[in-house]
Design an enzyme around this catalytic site. Structure first.
Site, PDB file in Angstrom:
ATOM      1  N   CYS A 195       1.110   5.378   4.413  1.00  0.00           N
ATOM      2  CA  CYS A 195       0.189   4.538   3.629  1.00  0.00           C
ATOM      3  C   CYS A 195      -0.036   3.188   4.288  1.00  0.00           C
ATOM      4  O   CYS A 195      -1.144   2.863   4.708  1.00  0.00           O
ATOM      5  CB  CYS A 195       0.778   4.335   2.236  1.00  0.00           C
ATOM      6  SG  CYS A 195       1.272   5.885   1.487  1.00  0.00           S
ATOM      7  N   LYS A 217      -6.938  -0.400  -3.814  1.00  0.00           N
ATOM      8  CA  LYS A 217      -5.841   0.375  -3.215  1.00  0.00           C
ATOM      9  C   LYS A 217      -5.610  -0.060  -1.760  1.00  0.00           C
ATOM     10  O   LYS A 217      -4.476  -0.285  -1.328  1.00  0.00           O
ATOM     11  CB  LYS A 217      -6.184   1.871  -3.281  1.00  0.00           C
ATOM     12  CG  LYS A 217      -5.267   2.763  -2.492  1.00  0.00           C
ATOM     13  CD  LYS A 217      -3.893   2.854  -3.122  1.00  0.00           C
ATOM     14  CE  LYS A 217      -2.902   3.485  -2.185  1.00  0.00           C
ATOM     15  NZ  LYS A 217      -1.623   3.751  -2.795  1.00  0.00           N
TER      16      LYS A 217
HETATM   17  N1  SAJ Z   1       9.029  -2.538   5.530  1.00  0.00           N
HETATM   18  C1  SAJ Z   1       9.504  -3.580   6.325  1.00  0.00           C
HETATM   19  N2  SAJ Z   1       9.839  -4.765   5.734  1.00  0.00           N
HETATM   20  C2  SAJ Z   1       9.722  -4.954   4.384  1.00  0.00           C
HETATM   21  C3  SAJ Z   1       9.228  -3.895   3.585  1.00  0.00           C
HETATM   22  C4  SAJ Z   1       8.885  -2.696   4.170  1.00  0.00           C
HETATM   23  O1  SAJ Z   1       9.617  -3.443   7.551  1.00  0.00           O
HETATM   24  O2  SAJ Z   1      10.072  -6.048   3.927  1.00  0.00           O
HETATM   25  C5  SAJ Z   1       8.645  -1.255   6.146  1.00  0.00           C
HETATM   26  C6  SAJ Z   1       9.498  -0.069   5.665  1.00  0.00           C
HETATM   27  O3  SAJ Z   1      10.714   0.001   6.370  1.00  0.00           O
HETATM   28  C7  SAJ Z   1       8.564   1.099   5.946  1.00  0.00           C
HETATM   29  C8  SAJ Z   1       7.175   0.505   5.692  1.00  0.00           C
HETATM   30  O4  SAJ Z   1       7.334  -0.905   5.738  1.00  0.00           O
HETATM   31  O5  SAJ Z   1       8.652   1.503   7.309  1.00  0.00           O
HETATM   32  C9  SAJ Z   1       6.548   0.924   4.361  1.00  0.00           C
HETATM   33  O6  SAJ Z   1       7.521   0.925   3.314  1.00  0.00           O
HETATM   34  P1  SAJ Z   1       7.224   0.351   1.853  1.00  0.00           P
HETATM   35  O7  SAJ Z   1       8.450   0.485   1.045  1.00  0.00           O
HETATM   36  O8  SAJ Z   1       6.666  -1.025   1.967  1.00  0.00           O
HETATM   37  O9  SAJ Z   1       6.014   1.242   1.288  1.00  0.00           O
HETATM   38  P2  SAJ Z   1       5.720   2.830   1.121  1.00  0.00           P
HETATM   39  O10 SAJ Z   1       4.894   3.256   2.285  1.00  0.00           O
HETATM   40  O11 SAJ Z   1       6.926   3.632   0.799  1.00  0.00           O
HETATM   41  O12 SAJ Z   1       4.808   2.785  -0.229  1.00  0.00           O
HETATM   42  C10 SAJ Z   1       3.665   1.932  -0.280  1.00  0.00           C
HETATM   43  C11 SAJ Z   1       3.708   1.121  -1.598  1.00  0.00           C
HETATM   44  N3  SAJ Z   1       2.699   0.075  -1.554  1.00  0.00           N
HETATM   45  C12 SAJ Z   1       2.999  -1.234  -1.812  1.00  0.00           C
HETATM   46  O13 SAJ Z   1       4.128  -1.615  -2.051  1.00  0.00           O
HETATM   47  C13 SAJ Z   1       1.854  -2.206  -1.802  1.00  0.00           C
HETATM   48  C14 SAJ Z   1       3.479   2.064  -2.788  1.00  0.00           C
HETATM   49  O14 SAJ Z   1       3.406   1.324  -4.012  1.00  0.00           O
HETATM   50  C15 SAJ Z   1       2.181   2.853  -2.595  1.00  0.00           C
HETATM   51  O15 SAJ Z   1       1.928   3.753  -3.676  1.00  0.00           O
HETATM   52  C16 SAJ Z   1       2.317   3.668  -1.318  1.00  0.00           C
HETATM   53  O16 SAJ Z   1       2.480   2.735  -0.223  1.00  0.00           O
HETATM   54  C17 SAJ Z   1       1.058   4.509  -1.155  1.00  0.00           C
HETATM   55  O17 SAJ Z   1       1.100   5.706  -1.478  1.00  0.00           O
HETATM   56  O18 SAJ Z   1       0.005   3.954  -0.792  1.00  0.00           O
END
Ligand code: SAJ
Length: 416
Positions: free
Chosen positions: A268, A214
């Site tokens: 997360c 995780k």
């Molecule tokens: N972000 C960027 N650039 C990107 C992708 C995301 O700047 O290319 C930023 C987003 O704007 C945001 C942050 O990263 O601020 C996180 O967003 P996210 O969509 O990457 O992830 P979360 O936090 O909504 O969900 C993540 C997911 N983990 C992964 O994709 C590995 C989800 O599957 C998990 O279940 C969740 O964390 C969790 O609960 O741990």
């Protein structure tokens, strides 16, 4: 078909626990949800939800009405317990296991021989073993895996959730699930439990590997976003359009760079990598640096706004987006909120924040005299500097003619 568990208790009815409880209940299992918040308990027992997640309200309404889900404040006996409580970090980036410990101690009095206890909360490696010890200290009359292994009265497993906010109900069912028992028996029992509703694969492992998996998944994403964010800083210095650069590089068959932004938010990805750094500080060098790069990004954006303001006479800035990512209403741990709050410290500035997914400013921003929530058109019209912080759909759809003559700082590459 006879279900392997008649009664399952879910401890913690938040963003993960409530959808899990409701999904299990929708498969005909009797589910007892436990939460320390009387408001949450009351809302759920009335068939309502206290969080925002598409379609969850209908499922909760249905399973509560049919008598399959009931919420209580204090744990009751059950065949299996699923713990989904928060694991934040403390000020010094050290994991805070107090909620997990409190949840474990709260179920200890009602445990019976033959029970299965599953931890779902994102946790540092070794937490499930610790839980076994906390429970054993509270129940000397029962045996636990660290004492009796496969023959223990109570079996324990770690099974991380991996769902994406906004798609929780689909991903809970469809995603593959890692099942990390402290014993083989626990892995088998937990597999039986998840097979009640998971259509993805149930992947057997052990608790330590499952805990690390995780943390690894979210650290992988953090490191990759940090790479994109670092590129954005390099490109700003070299006069290169980072979005064009990434698009071109991604045409290579083995390159898939993520998108830069104003920083990394949410509960997360900005948190979990620190659990690895905390457990192995000397080894986790890249993971720590990635966190520092991403945490530093909001400050670089603030520097850019200040530099832009120096070149214009206007003191009004339109700040587009407050959520931590696109098309959600969740403003917690949002880099956009951090940037706006920091900018508001300059009392000479007037900030017009646009967030189409909320009706009021969050507590951390409410009451700032120079910050107001505004409609998109009004904010852009009244500002010389337009700062885009979140790639919400409505910002893509905006008529770009309205930006003519303005200083535009687009941290997400929406208007390129
Ligand atoms: N972000 C960027 N650039 C990107 C992708 C995301 O700047 O290319 C930023 C987003 O704007 C945001 C942050 O990263 O601020 C996180 O967003 P996210 O969509 O990457 O992830 P979360 O936090 O909504 O969900 C993540 C997911 N983990 C992964 O994709 C590995 C989800 O599957 C998990 O279940 C969740 O964390 C969790 O609960 O741990």
């Amino acid at each position: 078909m006879k279900l392997p568990f008649d009664k399952i208790s879910v401890i913690g009815l938040g963003y993960i626990g409530l959808p899990t409880a409701a999904t299990l209940a929708s498969r005909g299992v009797t589910v007892i949800g436990v939460d320390v918040s009387p408001k949450a308990v009351e809302a759920i027992n009335q068939g309502r939800i206290h969080i925002v997640e598409p379609d969850l309200d209908a499922v909760v309404h249905q399973v509560v009405g049919a008598g399959f889900l009931r919420a209580v404040a204090k744990p009751e006996p059950a065949d299996a317990f699923v713990l989904a409580v928060p694991t934040p970090f403390k000020g010094n980036h050290k994991p805070d296991l107090s909620f997990v410990e409190a949840a474990a101690k709260s179920i200890a009095p009602v445990l019976k021989k033959g029970n299965l206890v599953i931890l779902e909360s994102t946790s540092p490696v070794g937490t499930t073993e610790k839980m076994s010890q906390w429970l054993a200290a509270a129940r000397k009359d029962l045996s636990f895996p660290h004492q009796k292994g496969e023959k223990a009265d109570i079996q324990l497993a770690y099974c991380p959730e991996r769902v994406l906010p906004g798609k929780v109900l689909q991903e809970l069912v469809q995603n593959d699930r890692i099942i990390g028992g402290l014993t083989k028996k626990a892995t088998q029992m937990a597999t039986d439990l998840y097979k009640i509703f998971v259509t993805g694969q149930c992947l057997p492992s052990n608790a330590r590997t499952a805990e690390m998996a995780k943390l690894t998944e979210n650290s992988f994403r953090d490191v990759n976003i940090a790479f994109a964010n670092e590129l954005s800083l390099i490109c700003a210095k070299l006069g290169i359009d980072v979005w064009e650069l990434i698009e071109l590089a991604n045409h290579h068959p083995r390159v898939k760079i993520l998108q830069p932004g104003p920083g990394v938010g949410g509960h997360c990805i900005a948190v979990d990598p620190w659990f690895i750094v905390d457990s192995t500080p000397k080894e986790a060098r890249m993971i720590r640096t990635a966190r520092e790069v991403n945490d530093g990004k909001p400050h670089r954006v603030i520097d850019q706004v200040k530099a832009a303001l120096k070149k214009t006479r206007s003191r009004t800035v339109a700040c587009l987006g407050l959520a931590f990512k696109a098309d959600i209403d969740d403003l917690r741990e949002s880099p956009a909120v951090e940037i706006v709050r920091e900018l508001a410290k300059d009392k000479k500035l007037k900030l017009l924040a646009v967030e189409p997914n909320v009706k009021a400013l969050p507590a951390s921003l409410a009451g700032l005299p120079n910050l107001h929530l505004a409609e998109l058109d009004e904010a852009v019209k009244k500002s010389q500097v337009v700062l885009l912080l979140v790639n919400h759909r409505s910002f893509y759809e905006m008529d770009r003619q309205k930006l003519k003559g303005k200083t535009v700082l687009d941290t997400r590459g929406v208007w390129r």
